[in-house]
Scaffold this motif. Structure first.
Motif, PDB file in Angstrom:
ATOM      1  N   HIS A 233      43.891  39.612  11.137  1.00 57.56           N
ATOM      2  CA  HIS A 233      43.206  40.527  12.057  1.00 57.56           C
ATOM      3  C   HIS A 233      43.645  41.969  11.805  1.00 57.56           C
ATOM      4  CE1 HIS A 233      41.454  42.057  15.745  1.00 57.56           C
ATOM      5  NE2 HIS A 233      42.636  42.397  16.227  1.00 57.56           N
ATOM      6  N   LEU A 234      44.945  42.167  11.700  1.00 54.01           N
ATOM      7  CA  LEU A 234      45.461  43.512  11.449  1.00 54.01           C
ATOM      8  C   LEU A 234      45.089  44.010  10.059  1.00 54.01           C
ATOM      9  CD1 LEU A 234      48.998  43.178  13.083  1.00 54.01           C
ATOM     10  CD2 LEU A 234      47.016  44.424  13.981  1.00 54.01           C
ATOM     11  N   GLN A 235      45.090  43.115   9.080  1.00 53.56           N
ATOM     12  CA  GLN A 235      44.737  43.521   7.718  1.00 53.56           C
ATOM     13  C   GLN A 235      43.292  44.010   7.644  1.00 53.56           C
ATOM     14  OE1 GLN A 235      47.060  43.530   5.001  1.00 53.56           O
ATOM     15  NE2 GLN A 235      45.426  44.889   4.272  1.00 53.56           N
ATOM     16  N   GLY A 236      42.425  43.398   8.455  1.00 53.87           N
ATOM     17  CA  GLY A 236      41.037  43.859   8.496  1.00 53.87           C
ATOM     18  C   GLY A 236      40.928  45.303   8.950  1.00 53.87           C
ATOM     19  N   ARG A 237      41.693  45.665   9.969  1.00 60.18           N
ATOM     20  CA  ARG A 237      41.683  47.055  10.435  1.00 60.18           C
ATOM     21  C   ARG A 237      42.357  47.981   9.430  1.00 60.18           C
ATOM     22  NH1 ARG A 237      38.119  48.997  13.044  1.00 60.18           N
ATOM     23  NH2 ARG A 237      39.406  50.596  14.034  1.00 60.18           N
ATOM     24  N   ILE A 238      43.416  47.494   8.777  1.00 61.38           N
ATOM     25  CA  ILE A 238      44.087  48.294   7.747  1.00 61.38           C
ATOM     26  C   ILE A 238      43.107  48.630   6.619  1.00 61.38           C
ATOM     27  CG2 ILE A 238      45.820  48.188   5.899  1.00 61.38           C
ATOM     28  CD1 ILE A 238      47.556  46.541   7.873  1.00 61.38           C
ATOM     29  N   ASP A 239      42.369  47.620   6.167  1.00 62.30           N
ATOM     30  CA  ASP A 239      41.422  47.835   5.076  1.00 62.30           C
ATOM     31  C   ASP A 239      40.301  48.780   5.497  1.00 62.30           C
ATOM     32  OD1 ASP A 239      42.928  46.101   3.578  1.00 62.30           O
ATOM     33  OD2 ASP A 239      41.602  44.381   3.870  1.00 62.30           O
ATOM     34  N   ARG A 240      39.833  48.606   6.724  1.00 61.69           N
ATOM     35  CA  ARG A 240      38.736  49.454   7.195  1.00 61.69           C
ATOM     36  C   ARG A 240      39.166  50.913   7.306  1.00 61.69           C
ATOM     37  NH1 ARG A 240      34.040  48.640  10.274  1.00 61.69           N
ATOM     38  NH2 ARG A 240      33.932  46.688   9.113  1.00 61.69           N
ATOM     39  N   GLN A 241      40.390  51.130   7.753  1.00 55.47           N
ATOM     40  CA  GLN A 241      40.863  52.494   7.998  1.00 55.47           C
ATOM     41  C   GLN A 241      41.739  53.038   6.862  1.00 55.47           C
ATOM     42  OE1 GLN A 241      42.673  51.838  11.914  1.00 55.47           O
ATOM     43  NE2 GLN A 241      40.881  52.760  12.861  1.00 55.47           N
ATOM     44  N   ARG A 242      41.926  52.222   5.836  1.00 53.14           N
ATOM     45  CA  ARG A 242      42.693  52.641   4.647  1.00 53.14           C
ATOM     46  C   ARG A 242      44.106  53.110   4.991  1.00 53.14           C
ATOM     47  NH1 ARG A 242      39.043  53.186   0.325  1.00 53.14           N
ATOM     48  NH2 ARG A 242      36.853  53.222   0.981  1.00 53.14           N
ATOM     49  N   HIS A 243      44.785  52.347   5.816  1.00 47.74           N
ATOM     50  CA  HIS A 243      46.163  52.686   6.181  1.00 47.74           C
ATOM     51  C   HIS A 243      47.117  52.342   5.027  1.00 47.74           C
ATOM     52  CE1 HIS A 243      45.371  53.858  10.226  1.00 47.74           C
ATOM     53  NE2 HIS A 243      44.966  52.661  10.628  1.00 47.74           N
ATOM     54  N   PRO A 244      48.197  53.113   4.851  1.00 51.97           N
ATOM     55  CA  PRO A 244      49.168  52.871   3.766  1.00 51.97           C
ATOM     56  C   PRO A 244      50.191  51.798   4.147  1.00 51.97           C
ATOM     57  CG  PRO A 244      49.803  54.823   4.960  1.00 51.97           C
ATOM     58  CD  PRO A 244      48.506  54.352   5.603  1.00 51.97           C
TER      59      PRO A 244
END
Length: 284
Positions: free
Chosen positions: A248-259
């Motif tokens: 779930h968190l990885q989906g948001r990371i990928d969408r928002q391009r977090h480092p």
């Protein structure tokens, strides 16, 4: 199914890496009393993160234990249980009871699914013919990190990683099973790893199974709040013991391009130990 044994023993591998007598003895103690362990692979892991199940199996093998994957295993019933379909849940749970009936120790890399079997099966089958079996099985199913620390007495696996990690405490493992210190003990023993605690590590990430489908806007906002806390630590990896939360968190990371990225604790440890995670299985 039975996973093929690793080529080197836990003790010889630790000695070859030159970690010192204390590290060897910690692995040696677990290696000294071999067990036959049935690996329960939750749906999310099976479909989206199979490397997590492989990592858990390889670590247990590395400690000298035999790991089998009982064929025919399916869902534990948690999704239907959480959405109120209890008669349907009993059908799924009966199958689980049959599949794992003849296996003594059951280990899974998921606190939520273990909590379903350990905490909910006994009263789900209260007054049913399966009640005694459900109560008995509840006492022999274990979450992976809890099994390592509480049952095997192992925290130092001889892992080595030069990275900074922050830990998310998922709701079911923490609140149903009391799993909090076990993952931290394992992480603190990893040579070169920095554990950077995030603020409100025990706040829900917003997944919650069907919750994220029914209330996507709230779920997304909760994930963003969790990620803001994780990013404030400047860690490179968010780890935890629940693949569904991490995905779930990885989906948001990928969408928002977090480092930052997510990685289940079992996989993190296995990679630090240099274990082979190639998906090779052999039938027992």
């Amino acid at each position: 199914m039975k996973l093929p044994s690793p080529e080197r023993s836990a003790v010889s591998s630790a000695r070859e890496r030159g970690r010192g007598e204390e590290r060897v003895s910690a692995v040696d103690r677990a290696h000294h009393t071999p067990m036959r362990i049935a690996l329960f692979v939750p749906c999310f892991v099976d479909q989206f993160a199979p490397q997590v199940a492989l990592a858990a199996a390889r670590i247990l093998q590395h400690l000298g234990h035999e790991v089998i994957v009982p064929p025919g295993q399916t869902c534990c019933g948690q999704p239907t249980f959480n959405t109120g379909y209890w008669p349907e849940t009993r059908q799924v749970a009966r199958h689980f009871l049959r599949v794992f009936a003849d296996h003594g120790t059951i280990v899974a890399p998921s606190g939520g699914c273990v909590g379903m079997v350990a905490k909910n099966y006994p009263w789900l089958f209260e007054g049913q013919p399966e009640e005694a079996r459900a109560v008995e099985m509840a006492g022999r199913v274990h979450e992976f990190t809890s099994f390592l620390v509480d049952n095997l007495g192992v925290t130092d696996l001889g892992a080595k990683l030069q990275t900074a990690v922050t830990l998310h405490d998922s709701c079911h493992p923490l609140r149903e099973l009391g799993i909090r210190e076990q993952p931290r003990a394992l992480l603190r023993a990893v040579e070169g790893l920095t554990l950077a605690e995030m603020p409100q590590s025990d706040t829900c990430c917003g997944f919650g199974g069907a919750f994220s489908v029914k209330y996507p806007e709230i779920s997304t906002a909760m994930a963003d709040e969790k990620l803001a806390n994780a990013l404030s630590t400047q860690a490179e990896i968010i780890t935890g013991v629940e693949s569904s939360c991490l995905l779930h968190l990885q989906g948001r990371i990928d969408r928002q391009r977090h480092p930052i990225k997510t990685m289940h604790l079992a996989e993190l440890l296995a990679r630090g130990m240099g274990l082979d995670l190639s998906p090779s299985l052999s039938r027992s």
